[in-house]
Write an enzyme that holds these catalytic residues in place. Structure first.
Site, PDB file in Angstrom:
ATOM      1  N   ARG A 221       0.847  -1.192   0.000  1.00  0.00           N
ATOM      2  CA  ARG A 221       0.000   0.000   0.000  1.00  0.00           C
ATOM      3  C   ARG A 221       0.880   1.238   0.000  1.00  0.00           C
ATOM      4  O   ARG A 221       1.950   1.261   0.629  1.00  0.00           O
ATOM      5  CB  ARG A 221      -0.896   0.027   1.249  1.00  0.00           C
ATOM      6  CG  ARG A 221      -2.074  -0.936   1.200  1.00  0.00           C
ATOM      7  CD  ARG A 221      -3.129  -0.521   0.174  1.00  0.00           C
ATOM      8  NE  ARG A 221      -4.275  -1.392   0.156  1.00  0.00           N
ATOM      9  CZ  ARG A 221      -4.423  -2.455  -0.657  1.00  0.00           C
ATOM     10  NH1 ARG A 221      -3.479  -2.758  -1.539  1.00  0.00           N
ATOM     11  NH2 ARG A 221      -5.527  -3.180  -0.614  1.00  0.00           N
ATOM     12  N   HIS A 269      -0.667   0.131  -9.687  1.00  0.00           N
ATOM     13  CA  HIS A 269      -1.359  -0.775  -8.754  1.00  0.00           C
ATOM     14  C   HIS A 269      -1.889  -2.003  -9.512  1.00  0.00           C
ATOM     15  O   HIS A 269      -3.097  -2.267  -9.540  1.00  0.00           O
ATOM     16  CB  HIS A 269      -2.509  -0.044  -8.048  1.00  0.00           C
ATOM     17  CG  HIS A 269      -2.981  -0.747  -6.802  1.00  0.00           C
ATOM     18  ND1 HIS A 269      -3.397  -0.101  -5.674  1.00  0.00           N
ATOM     19  CD2 HIS A 269      -3.101  -2.067  -6.517  1.00  0.00           C
ATOM     20  CE1 HIS A 269      -3.765  -0.976  -4.749  1.00  0.00           C
ATOM     21  NE2 HIS A 269      -3.595  -2.189  -5.247  1.00  0.00           N
TER      22      HIS A 269
HETATM   23  P1  NDP Z   1      -1.826 -11.698   4.830  1.00  0.00           P
HETATM   24  O1  NDP Z   1      -2.763 -11.145   5.838  1.00  0.00           O
HETATM   25  O2  NDP Z   1      -2.025 -13.106   4.380  1.00  0.00           O
HETATM   26  O3  NDP Z   1      -0.324 -11.580   5.357  1.00  0.00           O
HETATM   27  C1  NDP Z   1       0.131 -10.464   6.052  1.00  0.00           C
HETATM   28  C2  NDP Z   1       1.528 -10.744   6.597  1.00  0.00           C
HETATM   29  O4  NDP Z   1       2.023  -9.533   7.180  1.00  0.00           O
HETATM   30  C3  NDP Z   1       1.545 -11.804   7.702  1.00  0.00           C
HETATM   31  O5  NDP Z   1       2.686 -12.611   7.589  1.00  0.00           O
HETATM   32  C4  NDP Z   1       1.628 -10.967   8.985  1.00  0.00           C
HETATM   33  O6  NDP Z   1       2.267 -11.588  10.077  1.00  0.00           O
HETATM   34  C5  NDP Z   1       2.470  -9.805   8.502  1.00  0.00           C
HETATM   35  N1  NDP Z   1       2.279  -8.631   9.362  1.00  0.00           N
HETATM   36  C6  NDP Z   1       1.136  -7.966   9.632  1.00  0.00           C
HETATM   37  N2  NDP Z   1       1.369  -6.960  10.504  1.00  0.00           N
HETATM   38  C7  NDP Z   1       2.678  -7.012  10.801  1.00  0.00           C
HETATM   39  C8  NDP Z   1       3.521  -6.236  11.646  1.00  0.00           C
HETATM   40  N3  NDP Z   1       3.051  -5.223  12.378  1.00  0.00           N
HETATM   41  N4  NDP Z   1       4.824  -6.573  11.714  1.00  0.00           N
HETATM   42  C9  NDP Z   1       5.327  -7.614  11.005  1.00  0.00           C
HETATM   43  N5  NDP Z   1       4.572  -8.386  10.166  1.00  0.00           N
HETATM   44  C10 NDP Z   1       3.272  -8.081  10.067  1.00  0.00           C
HETATM   45  O7  NDP Z   1      -1.892 -10.712   3.576  1.00  0.00           O
HETATM   46  P2  NDP Z   1      -1.608 -11.025   2.029  1.00  0.00           P
HETATM   47  O8  NDP Z   1      -0.294 -11.693   1.908  1.00  0.00           O
HETATM   48  O9  NDP Z   1      -2.763 -11.691   1.395  1.00  0.00           O
HETATM   49  O10 NDP Z   1      -1.569  -9.541   1.421  1.00  0.00           O
HETATM   50  C11 NDP Z   1      -0.656  -8.575   1.909  1.00  0.00           C
HETATM   51  C12 NDP Z   1      -1.023  -7.191   1.381  1.00  0.00           C
HETATM   52  O11 NDP Z   1      -0.707  -7.076   0.003  1.00  0.00           O
HETATM   53  C13 NDP Z   1      -2.515  -6.826   1.434  1.00  0.00           C
HETATM   54  O12 NDP Z   1      -2.921  -6.445   2.731  1.00  0.00           O
HETATM   55  C14 NDP Z   1      -2.587  -5.700   0.440  1.00  0.00           C
HETATM   56  O13 NDP Z   1      -2.388  -4.456   1.078  1.00  0.00           O
HETATM   57  C15 NDP Z   1      -1.427  -5.978  -0.524  1.00  0.00           C
HETATM   58  N6  NDP Z   1      -1.915  -6.317  -1.871  1.00  0.00           N
HETATM   59  C16 NDP Z   1      -1.511  -5.556  -2.925  1.00  0.00           C
HETATM   60  C17 NDP Z   1      -1.922  -5.862  -4.197  1.00  0.00           C
HETATM   61  C18 NDP Z   1      -1.460  -5.065  -5.367  1.00  0.00           C
HETATM   62  O14 NDP Z   1      -1.946  -5.266  -6.486  1.00  0.00           O
HETATM   63  N7  NDP Z   1      -0.502  -4.162  -5.210  1.00  0.00           N
HETATM   64  C19 NDP Z   1      -2.797  -7.001  -4.468  1.00  0.00           C
HETATM   65  C20 NDP Z   1      -3.130  -7.759  -3.297  1.00  0.00           C
HETATM   66  C21 NDP Z   1      -2.706  -7.418  -2.040  1.00  0.00           C
HETATM   67  P3  NDP Z   1       1.626 -12.885  10.782  1.00  0.00           P
HETATM   68  O15 NDP Z   1       1.822 -14.005   9.756  1.00  0.00           O
HETATM   69  O16 NDP Z   1       2.438 -13.087  11.988  1.00  0.00           O
HETATM   70  O17 NDP Z   1       0.185 -12.580  11.003  1.00  0.00           O
HETATM   71  C1  OXD Z   2      -5.854  -5.983  -2.984  1.00  0.00           C
HETATM   72  C2  OXD Z   2      -5.384  -5.065  -4.023  1.00  0.00           C
HETATM   73  O1  OXD Z   2      -5.730  -5.667  -1.800  1.00  0.00           O
HETATM   74  O2  OXD Z   2      -5.698  -5.291  -5.208  1.00  0.00           O
HETATM   75  O3  OXD Z   2      -6.377  -7.040  -3.348  1.00  0.00           O
HETATM   76  O4  OXD Z   2      -4.660  -4.118  -3.726  1.00  0.00           O
END
Ligand code: NDP
Ligand code: OXD
Length: 306
Positions: A221, A269
């Site tokens: 993000r 994006h």
């Molecule tokens: P998940 O919820 O599956 O994974 C999030 C990961 O981040 C977990 O490993 C979690 O740790 C870790 N995390 C969360 N908070 C913290 C913190 N404070 N410190 C350290 N680690 C942290 O999310 P996804 O993998 O599915 O997606 C990640 C992000 O990607 C989405 O939230 C979105 O913003 C972005 N995205 C962007 C897209 C794009 O087109 N650019 C498309 C899709 C998603 P733990 O495992 O310990 O919970």
């Molecule tokens: C998502 C994205 O969060 O597209 O899925 O950014």
């Protein structure tokens, strides 16, 4: 069963007809103010009015992985917020990040510029063992990216909130290990959810702790990154470059420096797009599982914000 659909900047008709075809037993409609009470809503950044008017929703299905836009809204306490759980996104994210890493590692930008100027020149191959890739976030997307990068034999590190054990990945967790993780990451990939804990996490302090010549890939993000701090570290030469797929303001204003910065590769994006058919199939499966009283994957823990 009644299902409402509401998504900013997305054509509703194909989603409504797709959800209707997948759930013929339900009545699916695009949300409009005053809509009758529904059991579920399928949304992307919906208006607060939808939630205020629908206090009895059982499921609020986000048509994306990141729920940061939803977490800003007042959501009825019993409504389960459900994110997309991969649904075809992780393979896209893996190919996007591998492409960005390889483009930088193999200096393909520089070769393209040479060729454009009629120069047939060679660069000294870089040492793969020195190209450590640190992934912030080892969830659905981060874990898949980590797996894909290992195919190219890059050393892969990962950082998450809770401790993890992933094959072939040196895993770090929590604030206590953040500094060690950064110091060991030549390329930093951000795949964190946007929460109060992670907003502005890519600032001068974090990016300054990468080794000299570090490279940033932000595919999570825009609000994770303090843009002025990235520019300062690119200008000082501490960072070699960045691939930026997400910005605080999308699209950025015409005068935004990222549009034409020679060290920034900017994309709109698009690193992992929501795929309508996969998403509808997943959401329909979860709605049916909820109706049978079964647990579903991807339910957001509202206290964590992801
Ligand atoms: P998940 O919820 O599956 O994974 C999030 C990961 O981040 C977990 O490993 C979690 O740790 C870790 N995390 C969360 N908070 C913290 C913190 N404070 N410190 C350290 N680690 C942290 O999310 P996804 O993998 O599915 O997606 C990640 C992000 O990607 C989405 O939230 C979105 O913003 C972005 N995205 C962007 C897209 C794009 O087109 N650019 C498309 C899709 C998603 P733990 O495992 O310990 O919970
Ligand atoms: C998502 C994205 O969060 O597209 O899925 O950014």
């Amino acid at each position: 069963m009644r299902i409402l659909f509401s998504a900013t900047a997305t054509k509703a008709a194909p989603w409504v007809s797709g959800l209707q075809a997948a759930l013929p037993e339900a009545e699916v409609a695009e949300w409009a103010p005053g809509a009758p009470q529904a059991d579920h809503a399928v949304v992307w950044a919906p208006p607060q009015q939808l939630l205020d008017e629908q206090p009895a929703l059982q499921g609020l299905f986000n048509i994306g992985a990141g729920v940061d836009a939803l977490m800003k809204l007042r959501i009825p306490p019993q409504t389960r917020v459900v994110r997309l759980d991969d649904a075809g996104m992780s393979v896209q994210m893996a190919e996007f990040v591998c492409h960005a890493v390889i483009r930088h590692f193999r200096e393909l930008d520089a070769y393209e510029q040479d060729i454009a100027q009629g120069r047939w020149s060679y660069r000294k191959p870089r040492l793969r063992s020195e190209f450590t890739i640190g992934i912030m976030g080892l969830g659905v997307l981060g874990a898949r990216v980590a797996q894909a990068l290992q195919q190219f034999e890059f050393p892969v590190l990962g950082w998450s909130r809770s401790p993890k054990a992933l094959p072939g990945v040196r895993c770090y967790a929590g604030q206590a290990q953040f500094g060690d993780f950064l110091a060991a990451s030549r390329v930093l990939v951000c795949l964190l959810p946007l929460t109060p804990d992670t907003e502005n996490i890519l600032d001068r302090d974090t990016l300054g702790r990468l080794p000299a010549g570090g490279y940033l890939i932000n595919v999570a993000r825009g609000a994770h990154l303090v843009e002025a701090d990235l520019l300062a570290l690119l200008d000082s030469g501490h960072l070699a470059g960045a691939t930026i797929d997400v910005l605080r303001e999308e699209p950025p204003p015409a005068a935004h420096p990222f549009w034409r910065h020679p060290k920034i590769a900017l994309t709109p994006h698009t690193s992992a797009r929501t795929l309508r058919e996969e998403s509808i199939a997943q959401i329909a499966g979860k709605i049916r599982a909820m109706a049978r009283g079964e647990p579903v994957a991807g339910v957001v823990d509202r206290s964590r914000g992801y």
